[in-house]
Design a protein around this motif. Structure first.
Motif, mmCIF file in Angstrom:
data_model
loop_
_atom_site.group_PDB
_atom_site.id
_atom_site.type_symbol
_atom_site.label_atom_id
_atom_site.label_comp_id
_atom_site.label_asym_id
_atom_site.label_seq_id
_atom_site.Cartn_x
_atom_site.Cartn_y
_atom_site.Cartn_z
ATOM 1 N N TYR A 1 5.025 -0.265 0.710
ATOM 2 C CA TYR A 1 4.246 0.870 1.200
ATOM 3 C C TYR A 1 5.096 1.760 2.111
ATOM 4 C CZ TYR A 1 0.404 3.362 3.516
ATOM 5 O OH TYR A 1 -0.429 4.330 4.025
ATOM 6 N N THR A 2 5.875 1.145 2.986
ATOM 7 C CA THR A 2 6.711 1.909 3.900
ATOM 8 C C THR A 2 7.778 2.700 3.152
ATOM 9 O OG1 THR A 2 6.344 0.283 5.637
ATOM 10 C CG2 THR A 2 8.249 1.726 5.899
ATOM 11 N N ARG A 3 8.424 2.079 2.164
ATOM 12 C CA ARG A 3 9.459 2.770 1.386
ATOM 13 C C ARG A 3 8.854 3.926 0.587
ATOM 14 N NH1 ARG A 3 14.562 1.806 3.290
ATOM 15 N NH2 ARG A 3 14.877 -0.414 3.538
ATOM 16 N N TYR A 4 7.661 3.731 0.058
ATOM 17 C CA TYR A 4 6.980 4.813 -0.662
ATOM 18 C C TYR A 4 6.740 5.988 0.281
ATOM 19 C CZ TYR A 4 3.425 7.182 -3.502
ATOM 20 O OH TYR A 4 2.717 8.107 -4.229
ATOM 21 N N TYR B 1 11.553 2.060 -3.385
ATOM 22 C CA TYR B 1 10.126 1.776 -3.617
ATOM 23 C C TYR B 1 9.864 1.432 -5.074
ATOM 24 C CZ TYR B 1 8.339 6.171 -5.736
ATOM 25 O OH TYR B 1 8.054 7.212 -6.568
ATOM 26 N N ARG B 2 10.638 1.980 -5.997
ATOM 27 C CA ARG B 2 10.442 1.632 -7.412
ATOM 28 C C ARG B 2 10.842 0.189 -7.706
ATOM 29 N NH1 ARG B 2 12.943 7.229 -9.008
ATOM 30 N NH2 ARG B 2 11.078 8.517 -8.856
ATOM 31 N N TRP C 1 0.411 0.073 -8.485
ATOM 32 C CA TRP C 1 0.205 0.619 -7.148
ATOM 33 C C TRP C 1 0.732 2.041 -7.070
ATOM 34 C CZ3 TRP C 1 1.875 -3.569 -3.034
ATOM 35 C CH2 TRP C 1 1.105 -4.717 -3.216
ATOM 36 N N VAL C 2 1.941 2.240 -7.558
ATOM 37 C CA VAL C 2 2.564 3.566 -7.486
ATOM 38 C C VAL C 2 1.730 4.585 -8.263
ATOM 39 C CG1 VAL C 2 4.613 4.900 -8.059
ATOM 40 C CG2 VAL C 2 4.865 2.604 -7.132
ATOM 41 N N GLU C 3 1.258 4.206 -9.447
ATOM 42 C CA GLU C 3 0.426 5.117 -10.233
ATOM 43 C C GLU C 3 -0.845 5.472 -9.472
ATOM 44 O OE1 GLU C 3 -0.159 3.016 -13.894
ATOM 45 O OE2 GLU C 3 1.830 3.561 -14.670
ATOM 46 N N LYS C 4 -1.468 4.472 -8.852
ATOM 47 C CA LYS C 4 -2.705 4.710 -8.077
ATOM 48 C C LYS C 4 -2.422 5.627 -6.894
ATOM 49 C CE LYS C 4 -6.295 2.305 -5.496
ATOM 50 N NZ LYS C 4 -6.111 1.967 -4.122
#
Length: 117
Positions: free
Chosen positions: A65-68, A92-93, A100-103
């Motif tokens: 979450y932090t890296r995103y 983050y990838r 999660w990333v898509e959401k």
């Protein structure tokens, strides 16, 4: 009498293959084509985010979450085409599940993302 029966059976046991033998025909076998020469491809280096002392635990959900958020913060501060932000994207990838990333991306597009960036 047993020997006469044996000779009768022995004489009658020729197989159909032996009776119908045909001469062998030579079939030409094509030469195998040489394999194309493949040049050495560029070496692919697979790596994940480096160790971050803020997240020493096995569960990396907060790290993800932090890296995103760091990636999107960097893009907001440096501009959309900033190359220095790509390291955060790679981090983050490699840490975050795709779902999660898509959401999160859908939430950002809809304006319901709880983060600042």
């Amino acid at each position: 009498m047993l020997s006469s029966v044996f000779e009768y059976v022995k004489g009658a046991t020729t197989s159909r293959c032996e009776e119908a033998e045909t001469p062998a025909v030579a079939v030409p076998v094509p030469e195998p084509e040489p394999e194309p020469v493949v040049e050495a491809a560029a070496e692919i280096k697979i790596e994940t985010a480096p160790f971050d002392p803020r997240f020493p635990q096995t569960n990396q959900a907060k790290h993800c979450y932090t890296r995103y958020n760091e990636f999107h913060k960097c893009k907001a501060q440096q501009g959309e085409d900033a190359e220095e932000c790509e390291k955060y994207a790679k981090y983050y990838r490699s840490l975050c599940p795709t779902e999660w990333v898509e959401k999160w991306n859908e939430e950002r597009e809809a304006g319901t993302w709880p983060g600042r960036y």
